[in-house]
Design an enzyme around this catalytic site. Structure first.
Site, short mmCIF file in Angstrom:
data_model
loop_
_atom_site.label_atom_id
_atom_site.label_comp_id
_atom_site.label_asym_id
_atom_site.label_seq_id
_atom_site.Cartn_x
_atom_site.Cartn_y
_atom_site.Cartn_z
N GLU A 58 12.75 -4.31 10.42
CA GLU A 58 12.13 -3.26 9.61
C GLU A 58 10.94 -2.68 10.38
O GLU A 58 10.08 -3.42 10.85
CB GLU A 58 11.64 -3.84 8.29
CG GLU A 58 11.04 -2.78 7.39
CD GLU A 58 10.55 -3.32 6.06
OE1 GLU A 58 9.87 -4.36 6.05
OE2 GLU A 58 10.82 -2.68 5.04
N SER A 93 6.31 -7.63 2.43
CA SER A 93 7.26 -7.95 3.49
C SER A 93 7.98 -9.27 3.20
O SER A 93 7.48 -10.13 2.47
CB SER A 93 6.50 -8.06 4.82
OG SER A 93 5.53 -9.08 4.72
N GLU A 144 10.02 -8.64 -4.31
CA GLU A 144 10.61 -7.36 -3.88
C GLU A 144 10.19 -7.19 -2.43
O GLU A 144 9.02 -6.94 -2.14
CB GLU A 144 10.05 -6.20 -4.71
CG GLU A 144 10.36 -6.26 -6.18
CD GLU A 144 11.79 -5.89 -6.51
OE1 GLU A 144 12.51 -5.40 -5.63
OE2 GLU A 144 12.19 -6.12 -7.66
N CYS A 184 10.30 0.98 1.57
CA CYS A 184 11.14 -0.21 1.69
C CYS A 184 12.61 0.17 1.72
O CYS A 184 13.41 -0.49 2.35
CB CYS A 184 10.87 -1.16 0.52
SG CYS A 184 10.98 -0.34 -1.07
N TRP A 238 0.80 -1.22 0.00
CA TRP A 238 0.00 0.00 0.00
C TRP A 238 0.83 1.27 0.00
O TRP A 238 0.29 2.36 -0.11
CB TRP A 238 -0.89 0.02 1.25
CG TRP A 238 -0.16 -0.43 2.49
CD1 TRP A 238 -0.16 -1.69 3.03
CD2 TRP A 238 0.73 0.34 3.31
NE1 TRP A 238 0.67 -1.74 4.13
CE2 TRP A 238 1.24 -0.51 4.32
CE3 TRP A 238 1.15 1.67 3.29
CZ2 TRP A 238 2.13 -0.08 5.31
CZ3 TRP A 238 2.06 2.10 4.27
CH2 TRP A 238 2.53 1.23 5.25
N TYR A 289 3.78 -21.24 -1.94
CA TYR A 289 2.62 -21.40 -2.84
C TYR A 289 3.08 -22.01 -4.16
O TYR A 289 2.43 -22.91 -4.70
CB TYR A 289 1.94 -20.06 -3.12
CG TYR A 289 1.34 -19.35 -1.92
CD1 TYR A 289 0.86 -20.06 -0.82
CD2 TYR A 289 1.27 -17.96 -1.89
CE1 TYR A 289 0.31 -19.39 0.27
CE2 TYR A 289 0.72 -17.29 -0.80
CZ TYR A 289 0.24 -18.01 0.28
OH TYR A 289 -0.29 -17.35 1.35
N LYS A 322 -3.72 -8.14 -7.25
CA LYS A 322 -4.38 -8.02 -5.95
C LYS A 322 -3.71 -6.90 -5.15
O LYS A 322 -2.60 -7.04 -4.67
CB LYS A 322 -4.31 -9.32 -5.13
CG LYS A 322 -5.34 -9.27 -4.01
CD LYS A 322 -4.99 -10.01 -2.76
CE LYS A 322 -4.08 -9.36 -1.82
NZ LYS A 322 -4.53 -8.14 -1.12
P1 NAD Z 1 2.60 -7.31 3.34
O1 NAD Z 1 3.66 -8.30 3.06
O2 NAD Z 1 1.87 -7.40 4.61
O3 NAD Z 1 1.48 -7.35 2.19
C1 NAD Z 1 1.81 -7.22 0.83
C2 NAD Z 1 0.71 -7.87 -0.01
O4 NAD Z 1 0.66 -9.26 0.29
C3 NAD Z 1 -0.68 -7.31 0.27
O5 NAD Z 1 -1.41 -7.23 -0.92
C4 NAD Z 1 -1.27 -8.35 1.20
O6 NAD Z 1 -2.67 -8.43 1.12
C5 NAD Z 1 -0.65 -9.62 0.66
N1 NAD Z 1 -0.57 -10.71 1.66
C6 NAD Z 1 -0.44 -10.58 3.01
N2 NAD Z 1 -0.41 -11.80 3.59
C7 NAD Z 1 -0.52 -12.72 2.59
C8 NAD Z 1 -0.56 -14.13 2.56
N3 NAD Z 1 -0.47 -14.87 3.66
N4 NAD Z 1 -0.68 -14.73 1.35
C9 NAD Z 1 -0.76 -14.00 0.23
N5 NAD Z 1 -0.75 -12.66 0.19
C10 NAD Z 1 -0.61 -12.01 1.36
O7 NAD Z 1 3.29 -5.87 3.16
P2 NAD Z 1 2.63 -4.43 3.31
O8 NAD Z 1 2.39 -4.15 4.76
O9 NAD Z 1 1.51 -4.28 2.36
O10 NAD Z 1 3.84 -3.54 2.78
C11 NAD Z 1 4.96 -3.26 3.54
C12 NAD Z 1 6.11 -4.19 3.17
O11 NAD Z 1 6.37 -4.12 1.78
C13 NAD Z 1 7.41 -3.78 3.84
O12 NAD Z 1 8.08 -4.91 4.28
C14 NAD Z 1 8.18 -3.11 2.71
O13 NAD Z 1 9.58 -3.09 2.87
C15 NAD Z 1 7.75 -3.91 1.54
N6 NAD Z 1 7.97 -3.18 0.31
C16 NAD Z 1 8.99 -3.60 -0.52
C17 NAD Z 1 9.26 -2.88 -1.69
C18 NAD Z 1 10.35 -3.30 -2.63
O14 NAD Z 1 10.32 -2.91 -3.78
N7 NAD Z 1 11.32 -4.10 -2.20
C19 NAD Z 1 8.47 -1.78 -2.02
C20 NAD Z 1 7.45 -1.39 -1.14
C21 NAD Z 1 7.20 -2.12 0.01
#
Ligand code: NAD
Length: 497
Positions: free
Chosen positions: A401, A245, A267, A302, A167, A255, A191
């Site tokens: 983080e 994350s 990423e 990130c 997000w 998966y 998604k």
């Molecule tokens: P998150 O990992 O909680 O969620 C990311 C996505 O995965 C969301 O769409 C979420 O609904 C989905 N998701 C969550 N649990 C899942 C599961 N069990 N199975 C399948 N899908 C699932 O991360 P967030 O809180 O949305 O974003 C923050 C994280 O994203 C931080 O760790 C940040 O560093 C990382 N991030 C990385 C980059 C990059 O380019 N490396 C860029 C932006 C954010």
């Protein structure tokens, strides 16, 4: 140039928004099974829209649409230049709808309207335009083989892409997946995060208007462990492109292993070091950039330079300058152009970040600025810009983080110690280095295990350069021509002459 919009202008425009929370499948809005969740704005706690809450059934419908569009539809078979024209048209329409899109992003996840309009929208518009222009610039290969044979190495679209995004940059990161996947000839099921479900729906409608055939770009909203999991496990998805994350990234590898061994591109998170050496060209600029880097986008980056590693001889001077900048930042209404730092994405996320702050205090680190919730009367989710020094390298503050506006300052006495501290993390997304010495710049950059190293700057970037992580920050690269490799298969055809 027209005058920049005022706070009142943005408030007025926000009233005109009419978000639509239906999924977008096979070229049309789709209510799904009827379950919904509320999109709550962290700006004031108000509900922006009821959003269709997808599960396995909706994911199955969306993947079937994408599969059919890939196997039988025109998109993968179009001349690449034709696909490119549609992507460029998407960029044009994003520009036309820039105000509505920026407002939607700002309201759904809390970043300032200025950053949403000027930075996020610029990034996503550039992304679609850049991949649109690149679409017909690729060439296949015919390697030199024995003279009685002809070998062709051709690139083919990889198939149906499942893209799962976070997000913090809901449109930019969606664009970094969707634009190269579409340019390559793939079809997509996206998604979005539960915290930013609305802006991606606008993108899908714009895609249809620009000429994407139905089924080429589908959006299913829903919870990660339900809709995200269903997409991850789906046997008809060929490629998973995930940003989020590290913990959730691991699920995606499972998966794939538990289904059809689909390609998985990750990423993930970061805990990036930013090293300031005493010979930095300008310590004031190094401190200002360090502060900007950690507080930009509420620290929900990130790549945030969340560990400031400073030589002990200049530590107090640099820390004091960062603290002064932290205190001067204006935290406030995301829709006010005078606001520097908007709202964190949700109450739940604020609780998590505050947990890290408490933990930091308990670990013996010294709180130099911020540390508390602010502006509670607005109903918004706000945290003061926060700075800790005297952070122990093995504390959670230094290792985990936080994904919020919380900076940890650590010190070192020589360059080798700085490199060791910088690399003492499971992450390897990005790093910063401040020095005037060319040899030190090269030597330290090479030694840093990070996908991007910024020397005497931070967060610089361009679509021409790849972006992504090493170690547990992920694999593969977004942006640049390299991103296309994630969405294409190489085929060798050997013809005996
Ligand atoms: P998150 O990992 O909680 O969620 C990311 C996505 O995965 C969301 O769409 C979420 O609904 C989905 N998701 C969550 N649990 C899942 C599961 N069990 N199975 C399948 N899908 C699932 O991360 P967030 O809180 O949305 O974003 C923050 C994280 O994203 C931080 O760790 C940040 O560093 C990382 N991030 C990385 C980059 C990059 O380019 N490396 C860029 C932006 C954010």
């Amino acid at each position: 140039m027209p005058p920049a919009p005022t706070h009142d202008t943005w408030l007025r425009r926000a009233k005109d928004l009419t978000p639509n929370g239906a999924h977008f499948i096979d070229g049309a809005g789709e209510a799904g099974g009827g379950a919904t969740f509320a999109a709550v704005s962290p700006r004031d706690g108000r509900i922006l829209a009821d959003v269709a809450d997808g599960g396995e059934a909706e994911v199955n419908t969306a993947v079937a649409a994408a599969r059919s569009a890939f196997d039988h539809g025109p998109w993968p078979r179009l001349a690449p230049a034709e696909r490119g024209r549609v992507l460029i048209r998407i960029a044009d329409l994003l520009e036309e709808h820039r105000v509505e899109l920026a407002l939607t992003v700002s309201l759904e996840m809390g970043k300032t309207i200025t950053d949403a309009h000027d930075i996020e929208l610029r990034a996503v518009i550039n992304t679609f335009r850049w991949y649109g222009q690149l679409a017909d610039k690729l060439a296949d290969e015919s390697p030199h083989t024995a003279s009685d044979a002809l070998a062709l190495v051709t690139r083919e679209p990889a198939g149906v892409v499942g893209a799962i995004v976070p997000w913090n940059f809901p449109l930019t990161i969606a664009g970094w997946k969707v634009a190269p996947a579409l340019a390559a000839g793939c079809t997509v099921v996206l998604k979005p995060s539960e915290n930013s479900p609305l802006s991606a729906l606008l993108l899908a409608r714009i895609g249809l208007e620009a000429g994407l055939p139905p089924g080429v770009l589908n959006i299913v909203n829903g919870e990660g462990p339900v809709a995200g999991r269903a997409l991850g496990l789906h046997p008809d998805v060929d490629v998973l492109a995930f940003t989020g994350s590290t913990a959730v990234g691991r699920h995606f590898l499972r998966y794939a292993a538990d289904s059809n061994l689909k390609r998985v591109w990750l990423e993930l998170g970061g805990k990036s070091p930013n090293i300031v050496l005493p010979d930095a060209p300008d310590l004031e600029r190094a401190a200002a950039t360090a502060a900007w880097g950690i507080f930009f986008n509420q620290g929900e980056m990130c790549t945030a330079p969340s560990r400031l590693l400073v030589h002990s001889s200049i530590a107090e001077q640099v820390t004091e300058a960062v603290v002064a900048r932290a205190r001067a930042l204006r935290v406030g209404d995301p829709l006010d152009p005078a606001t520097d730092m908007g709202a964190l994405v949700s109450e739940r996320h604020l609780d998590r970040v505050l947990g890290h702050v408490r933990d930091g205090v308990d670990s013996g680190a010294r709180l130099r600025a911020g540390g508390g919730r602010t502006l509670p009367d607005t109903g918004g989710v706000h945290l003061e810009p926060t700075v800790f020094d005297r952070v122990a390298p093995d504390s959670r503050l230094a290792r985990e983080e936080i994904f919020g506006p919380v900076l940890s300052v650590l010190t070192f006495d020589d360059v080798d110690e700085a490199i060791a501290l910088a690399n003492a993390t499971e992450y390897g997304l990005a790093a910063g280095l401040w020095t005037s010495d060319l040899s030190t710049a090269h030597r330290v950059s090479r030694a840093l295990k990070a996908g991007t190293v910024w020397v005497n700057c931070y967060e610089e970037g361009d679509l021409t350069v790849p972006f992504g992580g090493m170690k547990q920050s992920g694999n593969g690269r977004d942006k640049s021509a390299h991103a296309l490799e994630k969405y294409m298969e190489l085929k060798t055809t050997w013809i005996q002459l």
